[in-house]
Design a protein around this motif. Structure first.
Motif, PDB file in Angstrom:
ATOM      1  N   LEU A 281       0.827  -1.204   0.000  1.00 62.17           N
ATOM      2  CA  LEU A 281       0.000   0.000   0.000  1.00 62.17           C
ATOM      3  C   LEU A 281       0.865   1.260   0.000  1.00 62.17           C
ATOM      4  CD1 LEU A 281      -2.832   1.139   0.047  1.00 62.17           C
ATOM      5  CD2 LEU A 281      -2.798   0.995   2.525  1.00 62.17           C
ATOM      6  N   SER A 282       1.939   1.258   0.763  1.00 66.70           N
ATOM      7  CA  SER A 282       2.784   2.449   0.811  1.00 66.70           C
ATOM      8  C   SER A 282       3.501   2.674  -0.521  1.00 66.70           C
ATOM      9  CB  SER A 282       3.802   2.358   1.953  1.00 66.70           C
ATOM     10  OG  SER A 282       4.738   1.342   1.730  1.00 66.70           O
TER      11      SER A 282
ATOM     12  N   ASN B  28       9.310   2.406  -4.297  1.00 65.29           N
ATOM     13  CA  ASN B  28       8.902   3.808  -4.375  1.00 65.29           C
ATOM     14  C   ASN B  28       8.836   4.478  -3.009  1.00 65.29           C
ATOM     15  OD1 ASN B  28       8.729   3.866  -7.146  1.00 65.29           O
ATOM     16  ND2 ASN B  28       6.577   3.332  -7.187  1.00 65.29           N
ATOM     17  N   ASN B  29       8.394   3.733  -1.987  1.00 56.49           N
ATOM     18  CA  ASN B  29       8.284   4.361  -0.673  1.00 56.49           C
ATOM     19  C   ASN B  29       9.656   4.762  -0.131  1.00 56.49           C
ATOM     20  OD1 ASN B  29       9.124   1.760  -0.100  1.00 56.49           O
ATOM     21  ND2 ASN B  29       7.748   1.506   1.635  1.00 56.49           N
ATOM     22  N   LEU B  30      10.714   4.050  -0.512  1.00 56.58           N
ATOM     23  CA  LEU B  30      12.052   4.427  -0.071  1.00 56.58           C
ATOM     24  C   LEU B  30      12.543   5.684  -0.782  1.00 56.58           C
ATOM     25  CD1 LEU B  30      13.900   1.014   0.344  1.00 56.58           C
ATOM     26  CD2 LEU B  30      12.877   2.479   2.090  1.00 56.58           C
ATOM     27  N   LEU B  31      12.078   5.934  -1.998  1.00 54.20           N
ATOM     28  CA  LEU B  31      12.443   7.175  -2.686  1.00 54.20           C
ATOM     29  C   LEU B  31      11.900   8.388  -1.951  1.00 54.20           C
ATOM     30  CD1 LEU B  31      12.008   6.320  -6.464  1.00 54.20           C
ATOM     31  CD2 LEU B  31      14.127   6.819  -5.259  1.00 54.20           C
TER      32      LEU B  31
ATOM     33  N   ASP C  14      12.474   3.658 -15.381  1.00 51.97           N
ATOM     34  CA  ASP C  14      11.016   3.604 -15.359  1.00 51.97           C
ATOM     35  C   ASP C  14      10.546   3.737 -13.925  1.00 51.97           C
ATOM     36  OD1 ASP C  14       8.412   3.404 -16.202  1.00 51.97           O
ATOM     37  OD2 ASP C  14       8.516   1.294 -16.758  1.00 51.97           O
ATOM     38  N   ILE C  15       9.370   4.315 -13.736  1.00 53.03           N
ATOM     39  CA  ILE C  15       8.744   4.396 -12.422  1.00 53.03           C
ATOM     40  C   ILE C  15       7.426   3.656 -12.529  1.00 53.03           C
ATOM     41  CG2 ILE C  15       7.856   5.904 -10.622  1.00 53.03           C
ATOM     42  CD1 ILE C  15       9.764   8.065 -11.654  1.00 53.03           C
ATOM     43  N   LYS C  16       7.347   2.524 -11.874  1.00 52.67           N
ATOM     44  CA  LYS C  16       6.175   1.662 -11.947  1.00 52.67           C
ATOM     45  C   LYS C  16       5.289   1.886 -10.722  1.00 52.67           C
ATOM     46  CE  LYS C  16       8.110  -1.673 -15.010  1.00 52.67           C
ATOM     47  NZ  LYS C  16       7.382  -1.460 -16.216  1.00 52.67           N
ATOM     48  N   GLY C  17       4.258   1.071 -10.599  1.00 58.32           N
ATOM     49  CA  GLY C  17       3.314   1.218  -9.496  1.00 58.32           C
ATOM     50  C   GLY C  17       3.896   0.893  -8.136  1.00 58.32           C
TER      51      GLY C  17
ATOM     52  N   PHE D  94       1.838   7.395  -6.623  1.00 61.77           N
ATOM     53  CA  PHE D  94       0.985   8.544  -6.938  1.00 61.77           C
ATOM     54  C   PHE D  94       1.670   9.852  -6.543  1.00 61.77           C
ATOM     55  CE2 PHE D  94      -2.473   5.408  -7.003  1.00 61.77           C
ATOM     56  CZ  PHE D  94      -3.062   5.768  -8.199  1.00 61.77           C
ATOM     57  N   ILE D  95       2.319   9.868  -5.386  1.00 59.25           N
ATOM     58  CA  ILE D  95       3.015  11.074  -4.939  1.00 59.25           C
ATOM     59  C   ILE D  95       4.147  11.410  -5.900  1.00 59.25           C
ATOM     60  CG2 ILE D  95       4.443  12.050  -3.090  1.00 59.25           C
ATOM     61  CD1 ILE D  95       2.685  10.404  -1.131  1.00 59.25           C
TER      62      ILE D  95
END
Length: 185
Positions: A97-98, A153-156, A133-136, A104-105
Protein backbone atom coordinates in the motif's frame (compact mmCIF):
# COMPACT_ATOMS: atom_id res chain seq x y z
CA UNK A 1 -40.36 -3.34 -22.40
CA UNK A 2 -40.73 0.42 -21.77
CA UNK A 3 -42.09 -0.19 -18.28
CA UNK A 4 -38.99 -2.24 -17.45
CA UNK A 5 -36.65 0.54 -18.60
CA UNK A 6 -38.43 3.08 -16.40
CA UNK A 7 -37.89 1.13 -13.20
CA UNK A 8 -35.98 3.13 -10.58
CA UNK A 9 -33.22 0.50 -10.43
CA UNK A 10 -32.55 0.73 -14.17
CA UNK A 11 -32.51 4.53 -14.08
CA UNK A 12 -30.22 4.58 -11.01
CA UNK A 13 -27.88 2.05 -12.67
CA UNK A 14 -27.64 4.18 -15.80
CA UNK A 15 -26.96 7.29 -13.71
CA UNK A 16 -24.23 5.49 -11.73
CA UNK A 17 -22.59 4.25 -14.94
CA UNK A 18 -22.72 7.70 -16.57
CA UNK A 19 -21.31 9.40 -13.44
CA UNK A 20 -18.52 6.79 -13.08
CA UNK A 21 -17.65 7.11 -16.76
CA UNK A 22 -17.63 10.92 -16.55
CA UNK A 23 -15.44 10.97 -13.43
CA UNK A 24 -13.03 8.46 -14.93
CA UNK A 25 -12.76 10.39 -18.21
CA UNK A 26 -12.25 13.72 -16.42
CA UNK A 27 -9.43 12.22 -14.33
CA UNK A 28 -7.82 10.76 -17.46
CA UNK A 29 -8.10 14.16 -19.19
CA UNK A 30 -6.64 15.98 -16.14
CA UNK A 31 -3.79 13.46 -15.84
CA UNK A 32 -3.04 13.93 -19.54
CA UNK A 33 -2.81 17.70 -19.16
CA UNK A 34 -0.67 17.33 -16.05
CA UNK A 35 1.58 14.78 -17.77
CA UNK A 36 2.33 17.23 -20.56
CA UNK A 37 2.89 20.08 -18.12
CA UNK A 38 5.35 18.20 -15.88
CA UNK A 39 6.78 16.01 -18.67
CA UNK A 40 5.69 12.60 -17.39
CA UNK A 41 5.80 9.55 -19.63
CA UNK A 42 2.70 8.07 -21.24
CA UNK A 43 3.36 4.80 -19.43
CA UNK A 44 3.12 6.50 -16.03
CA UNK A 45 -0.14 8.15 -17.12
CA UNK A 46 -1.46 4.69 -18.04
CA UNK A 47 -0.60 3.38 -14.55
CA UNK A 48 -2.49 6.25 -12.97
CA UNK A 49 -5.49 5.71 -15.26
CA UNK A 50 -5.55 2.00 -14.47
CA UNK A 51 -5.38 2.37 -10.68
CA UNK A 52 -7.93 5.18 -10.55
CA UNK A 53 -10.17 3.19 -12.89
CA UNK A 54 -10.06 0.18 -10.56
CA UNK A 55 -11.20 2.31 -7.64
CA UNK A 56 -13.95 4.19 -9.53
CA UNK A 57 -15.44 1.13 -11.23
CA UNK A 58 -15.31 -0.94 -8.04
CA UNK A 59 -17.24 1.77 -6.23
CA UNK A 60 -19.71 1.92 -9.14
CA UNK A 61 -20.27 -1.85 -9.04
CA UNK A 62 -20.84 -1.78 -5.26
CA UNK A 63 -23.34 1.06 -5.75
CA UNK A 64 -25.17 -0.90 -8.46
CA UNK A 65 -25.35 -3.97 -6.24
CA UNK A 66 -26.88 -1.85 -3.48
CA UNK A 67 -29.35 -0.23 -5.90
CA UNK A 68 -30.65 -3.58 -7.10
CA UNK A 69 -31.47 -4.48 -3.53
CA UNK A 70 -29.47 -7.55 -2.87
CA UNK A 71 -30.00 -8.35 0.75
CA UNK A 72 -28.15 -5.56 2.42
CA UNK A 73 -27.32 -7.54 5.55
CA UNK A 74 -25.69 -10.35 3.58
CA UNK A 75 -23.93 -7.86 1.31
CA UNK A 76 -22.48 -5.89 4.23
CA UNK A 77 -21.31 -9.08 5.93
CA UNK A 78 -19.59 -10.24 2.74
CA UNK A 79 -18.11 -6.80 2.11
CA UNK A 80 -16.93 -6.51 5.73
CA UNK A 81 -15.35 -9.96 5.60
CA UNK A 82 -13.59 -9.14 2.35
CA UNK A 83 -12.24 -5.88 3.74
CA UNK A 84 -11.11 -7.67 6.92
CA UNK A 85 -9.12 -10.20 4.90
CA UNK A 86 -7.68 -7.48 2.64
CA UNK A 87 -6.90 -5.32 5.70
CA UNK A 88 -5.03 -8.15 7.40
CA UNK A 89 -3.10 -8.84 4.19
CA UNK A 90 -2.19 -5.17 3.79
CA UNK A 91 -1.28 -4.83 7.45
CA UNK A 92 0.90 -7.92 7.19
CA UNK A 93 2.58 -6.44 4.13
CA UNK A 94 2.12 -2.68 4.53
CA UNK A 95 4.76 -1.91 1.93
CA UNK A 96 2.39 -2.78 -0.93
CA UNK A 97 0.00 0.00 0.00
CA UNK A 98 2.78 2.45 0.81
CA UNK A 99 4.51 1.77 -2.53
CA UNK A 100 1.32 2.39 -4.52
CA UNK A 101 0.68 5.59 -2.56
CA UNK A 102 4.30 6.66 -3.10
CA UNK A 103 3.86 6.03 -6.83
CA UNK A 104 0.99 8.54 -6.94
CA UNK A 105 3.01 11.07 -4.94
CA UNK A 106 6.00 10.63 -7.26
CA UNK A 107 3.73 11.11 -10.27
CA UNK A 108 2.25 14.38 -9.09
CA UNK A 109 4.95 16.13 -7.07
CA UNK A 110 8.54 14.99 -7.39
CA UNK A 111 10.96 16.86 -9.64
CA UNK A 112 12.80 13.88 -11.10
CA UNK A 113 11.55 11.90 -14.03
CA UNK A 114 12.50 9.02 -16.31
CA UNK A 115 15.95 9.64 -17.77
CA UNK A 116 17.29 11.68 -14.84
CA UNK A 117 20.57 10.62 -13.25
CA UNK A 118 20.05 10.53 -9.48
CA UNK A 119 21.95 9.81 -6.30
CA UNK A 120 19.99 8.12 -3.49
CA UNK A 121 21.55 9.02 -0.15
CA UNK A 122 21.17 5.79 1.78
CA UNK A 123 23.62 5.26 4.63
CA UNK A 124 23.81 1.50 4.08
CA UNK A 125 23.54 1.30 0.29
CA UNK A 126 24.04 4.56 -1.62
CA UNK A 127 22.99 4.35 -5.27
CA UNK A 128 23.89 6.49 -8.28
CA UNK A 129 21.88 5.56 -11.36
CA UNK A 130 19.63 6.69 -14.19
CA UNK A 131 15.86 6.31 -13.72
CA UNK A 132 14.63 3.98 -16.48
CA UNK A 133 11.02 3.60 -15.36
CA UNK A 134 8.74 4.40 -12.42
CA UNK A 135 6.18 1.66 -11.95
CA UNK A 136 3.31 1.22 -9.50
CA UNK A 137 5.41 -0.43 -6.78
CA UNK A 138 9.04 0.27 -7.61
CA UNK A 139 11.41 2.38 -9.69
CA UNK A 140 13.84 0.78 -12.12
CA UNK A 141 17.35 2.26 -11.96
CA UNK A 142 20.39 1.49 -14.13
CA UNK A 143 23.88 2.09 -12.76
CA UNK A 144 26.88 3.19 -14.84
CA UNK A 145 28.10 -0.41 -14.70
CA UNK A 146 24.85 -1.57 -16.35
CA UNK A 147 23.39 -3.09 -13.19
CA UNK A 148 19.59 -2.97 -13.05
CA UNK A 149 18.14 -2.08 -9.64
CA UNK A 150 14.50 -2.17 -8.60
CA UNK A 151 14.08 0.37 -5.82
CA UNK A 152 10.81 0.58 -3.82
CA UNK A 153 8.90 3.81 -4.37
CA UNK A 154 8.28 4.36 -0.67
CA UNK A 155 12.05 4.43 -0.07
CA UNK A 156 12.44 7.17 -2.69
CA UNK A 157 10.21 9.31 -0.48
CA UNK A 158 12.08 8.40 2.71
CA UNK A 159 15.65 8.86 1.45
CA UNK A 160 17.34 11.98 0.20
CA UNK A 161 17.59 12.04 -3.60
CA UNK A 162 19.85 14.37 -5.61
CA UNK A 163 19.41 14.97 -9.31
CA UNK A 164 22.97 14.98 -10.63
CA UNK A 165 22.42 16.42 -14.12
CA UNK A 166 25.98 16.54 -15.57
CA UNK A 167 27.88 15.96 -12.32
CA UNK A 168 29.69 12.76 -11.45
CA UNK A 169 28.86 12.89 -7.73
CA UNK A 170 26.44 14.63 -5.41
CA UNK A 171 27.68 17.68 -3.50
CA UNK A 172 27.13 15.65 -0.33
CA UNK A 173 29.53 12.96 -1.58
CA UNK A 174 32.17 15.52 -2.57
CA UNK A 175 32.10 17.02 0.95
CA UNK A 176 32.56 13.56 2.51
CA UNK A 177 35.61 12.83 0.35
CA UNK A 178 37.24 16.12 1.32
CA UNK A 179 36.70 15.48 5.03
CA UNK A 180 38.08 11.92 4.96
CA UNK A 181 40.99 12.56 2.59
CA UNK A 182 43.84 14.20 4.54
CA UNK A 183 45.70 15.04 1.31
CA UNK A 184 42.78 17.14 0.09
CA UNK A 185 43.77 20.03 2.42
Amino acid sequence: MKAYLLQPEVIATLIILIVAFSIHRSIIWSAGKLSKKVERSKLRKQYLNRYVGYVIWTMAMISIILVWGLKRDGFWVALGSTFAVVGVALFANWSILSNVTASFILYFTFPYKIGDRVRIHDKDLPVTAVIEDIKGFYTILRTAEGELITYPNNLLLQKGVSILYNREESIFDIDKHEETDPTAR
